[in-house]
Design an enzyme around this catalytic site. Sequence first.
Site, short mmCIF file in Angstrom:
data_model
loop_
_atom_site.label_atom_id
_atom_site.label_comp_id
_atom_site.label_asym_id
_atom_site.label_seq_id
_atom_site.Cartn_x
_atom_site.Cartn_y
_atom_site.Cartn_z
N SER A 158 -16.93 -53.16 -134.90
CA SER A 158 -17.67 -52.08 -134.23
C SER A 158 -16.73 -50.90 -134.05
CB SER A 158 -18.15 -52.56 -132.85
OG SER A 158 -18.65 -51.48 -132.08
N TYR A 210 -15.88 -56.03 -124.13
CA TYR A 210 -16.53 -56.00 -125.44
C TYR A 210 -15.61 -55.34 -126.47
CZ TYR A 210 -19.68 -54.74 -129.22
OH TYR A 210 -20.26 -54.58 -130.46
#
Length: 235
Positions: A143, A156
Site C-alpha cells: 500500500s 496499519y
Amino acid sequence: MSQLTGKTAIVTGASGGIGEGIAVELASEGANVVLAARRTEKLANVEEQIKKQGNDNVLSVQTDISNQDDVEQLIKKAEEKFGQVDILVNNAGQVLSGPVRSGKVDEWEKMIDTNIKGTLYAIDGVLPAMVERATGHIINIASVSGFEVTKKSTVYSATKYAVRAISAGLEKELAKTGVRVTNISPGMVDTTLGGRTPWPEDREKLKTKDIARAVVYAVTQPDYVNVNEITVRPV
C-alpha cells in the site's frame, strides 16, 4: 492464445475488492486461478463470474490466511488440482484501527497476523517448489501507506512497511534462482474498504482493474525481467 494459459495462480483475499479484480483479470488471461478467502459465499460468486467469462479452471478454497495450517491446505489443494503453483498473489489484508493511542491491541494483532504473518506463511508454502523448478512469481500487495504514515494509520502502515521490506529482502534472497518478486503498492482504490476513508468528490479513485493490470504486467514479462516495485496512485 492468452498470455497465462497453463499457469496456476493463487490469489488470497479473493472474495472481493482488489483480490477479486486480480483473480478475474488473471483468469481472463488464461490462468488457472485458486481463490482463497474466509467468506465462501463470496468466493462462490467470484468463481461463477470467472466461469461465465469462459474459464472453468478455477478452484475456491476457504482459507484464513493468518492460520498456517489453512495456508498449507490451500497450497496442497491447489497442487492437487493443477499440479503446481506458478504465481502467488499475497493480497489478503486487514485495515483496522491504526493509532497506537487507541489501545486496540486485538485489532493490531489481526493486522499483524494477516498482513505480515499471512504473507510469510503463503510465501513459505510455495517457495521451496518454485526454487526447485527455478521458476515462479510472488506478488505482494502492499500500500502507499507503506511509504506514508498518518496519525490514524500507525500500525496499519507498519504492517505495509513490513510487506515492502519482505518483498525487497526476498528479491535479494532469490537473485539468480529464477523466482521473481514484485511489490505492488496501490493508492486509494474504489472498494468497500476504500469507501470508509474520506476522499475529495472531484478526485477519481483507482479501480480494482488498475491494480489487476499491474499484476498481469509484472507476471507476463520475459523470464529475464524482474519488475520489483510498482506504485499505482490516483492522479
